[in-house]
Enzyme design. Sequence first.
Site, PDB file in Angstrom:
ATOM      1  N   ALA A 221       0.827  -1.210   0.000  1.00 10.44           N
ATOM      2  CA  ALA A 221       0.000   0.000   0.000  1.00 10.44           C
ATOM      3  C   ALA A 221       0.859   1.257   0.000  1.00 10.44           C
ATOM      4  CB  ALA A 221      -0.943  -0.006   1.203  1.00 10.44           C
TER       5      ALA A 221
ATOM      6  N   ARG B 215       3.954   9.386 -10.258  1.00 10.20           N
ATOM      7  CA  ARG B 215       3.547   9.410 -11.666  1.00 10.20           C
ATOM      8  C   ARG B 215       2.759  10.678 -11.990  1.00 10.20           C
ATOM      9  NH1 ARG B 215       1.867   4.034 -10.269  1.00 10.20           N
ATOM     10  NH2 ARG B 215       3.458   2.521 -10.894  1.00 10.20           N
TER      11      ARG B 215
ATOM     12  N   CYS C 230       2.710 -12.892   0.491  1.00  6.19           N
ATOM     13  CA  CYS C 230       1.963 -14.111   0.182  1.00  6.19           C
ATOM     14  C   CYS C 230       2.875 -15.216  -0.339  1.00  6.19           C
ATOM     15  CB  CYS C 230       0.882 -13.812  -0.848  1.00  6.19           C
ATOM     16  SG  CYS C 230      -0.318 -12.570  -0.339  1.00  6.19           S
TER      17      CYS C 230
ATOM     18  N   ARG D 228      13.437   6.745  -8.701  1.00  3.65           N
ATOM     19  CA  ARG D 228      12.219   7.439  -9.110  1.00  3.65           C
ATOM     20  C   ARG D 228      11.942   8.653  -8.214  1.00  3.65           C
ATOM     21  NH1 ARG D 228      11.992   2.218 -10.581  1.00  3.65           N
ATOM     22  NH2 ARG D 228      10.851   1.673 -12.471  1.00  3.65           N
TER      23      ARG D 228
ATOM     24  N   VAL E  25       9.129   4.581  12.462  1.00  2.96           N
ATOM     25  CA  VAL E  25       8.367   5.714  12.999  1.00  2.96           C
ATOM     26  C   VAL E  25       7.824   5.308  14.358  1.00  2.96           C
ATOM     27  CG1 VAL E  25       6.349   7.192  12.691  1.00  2.96           C
ATOM     28  CG2 VAL E  25       7.807   6.642  10.736  1.00  2.96           C
TER      29      VAL E  25
ATOM     30  N   ASN F 180      -2.637  -3.095  -2.745  1.00  2.30           N
ATOM     31  CA  ASN F 180      -2.168  -2.413  -3.951  1.00  2.30           C
ATOM     32  C   ASN F 180      -3.232  -1.478  -4.515  1.00  2.30           C
ATOM     33  OD1 ASN F 180       0.637  -3.283  -5.048  1.00  2.30           O
ATOM     34  ND2 ASN F 180      -0.234  -5.155  -4.203  1.00  2.30           N
TER      35      ASN F 180
END
Length: 452
Positions: free
Chosen positions: A8, A18, A41, A68, A78, A305
């Site tokens: 996620a 993007r 998984c 990227r 955190v 996702n």
Amino acid sequence: MVIGGDAAGMSAASQARRLRGPDELEIVAFERGHFTSYSACGIPYWVGGEVDGPDRLIARTPEEHRTRHIDLRTRTEVTEIDVAGRRVRARDVDSGAASWTSYDKLVIATGARPVRPDLPGADAPGVHGVQTLDDGQALLDTLARARGRRAVVVGAGYIGVEMAEALIHRGYEVTVVNRGREPMSTLDPDMGRLVHKAMEGLGITMVNDTGVTEVRTGGDGRASAVVTADAVYPADVVVLGIGVTPETSLARAAGLPVGGHGGLLTDRAMRVRGHADIWAGGDCVEVLDLVSGQLRHIALGTHANKHGQVIGTNAGGGYATFPGVVGTAVSKVCDLEIARTGLREKDARRVGLEFVAVTIESTSRAGYYPDASPMTVKMLAERRTGKLLGVQIVGREGAGKRVDIAAVALTAGMTVEQMTALDLGYAPPFSPVWDPVLVAARKAARAVEESG
């Protein structure tokens, strides 16, 4: 700012990138482990030796994210979210150094953690939960130095069943201790019984209707046995397959809203309720079940996702929503495929639905075609309307992915009568002339009619 570097979190970061270039949007992501964007998984298949790992399980490395223009900080945990001050406190796992970093938009993707029973010895060395690649490597390290070849798996959900098979492949003598009547509580017990038989066929010892009272340790402090009210099961390694719970300790401490299943509450845009610039997704949130209308916690990479795509679009200035789920999942034990979608019988009763339930036996291919294998399909439909409520399928090759037919029908709100007219692909190598799902739909439609 993103907390969590798996499905996620990094999907959100990548999608936002993007839409917005590095001059328009700075992206910082914190991940306390070594790995990012990996397939949790796939861990049972790595442990079982069916796939190589961990590199084969990684979709995108930290270095690839950094190229990227995402400032990805691994081995950084955190420890606090200051909502009012719009900042987080992060600690370097190796050095212990900590500092505050400010944010304009925050994404919480802290995932889930394996359930550890509150029992003596549950935290002893040699007891493993399996949720991250680091967990998988730790388990493999234990297996490599174990003196014996006895394993006990506690719990028989998806992870428990898959890890039991993986340990069989590793040459271990495996016992599964399960609190439920049958393995795979995501199925009704009559369908779980089919899984039980398949597991015993692999040489796995199944102990159902039994709770663990203690993990016994040896003189070296490591796990040596699993104790129940009736027996002691020696173990050189113990794997927890009880399930997972949302990792929301940071969010709770920050005062963010959490639901009855322990997951963060969001709107359809995946914004945390009451907080315009905070999003959450993946295994740490609760999602809407489109069939029951209730909130659920479902830890699956498919959802994570999709959440990330929605979050990244919204954080990047676009617009997207996540409508909910129907609860589709597949797994396997050896060559036995296990699939389900929608509601079980107890789910339907819990939300006040009256239903009919039918079960049919069919085959994966035309009966005369070589290697046609048996398949069991169970279908639930609402008593008055005939609306499809749920499907469970257990069988060999070709059984598992047939559940996708039912998943689409559930999402579309179809009745079982409408399903009988679905124009599904047919040829003898792939299906009988009446596909097993359609056979079940026909039987369910008759049951609805007979129920008045």
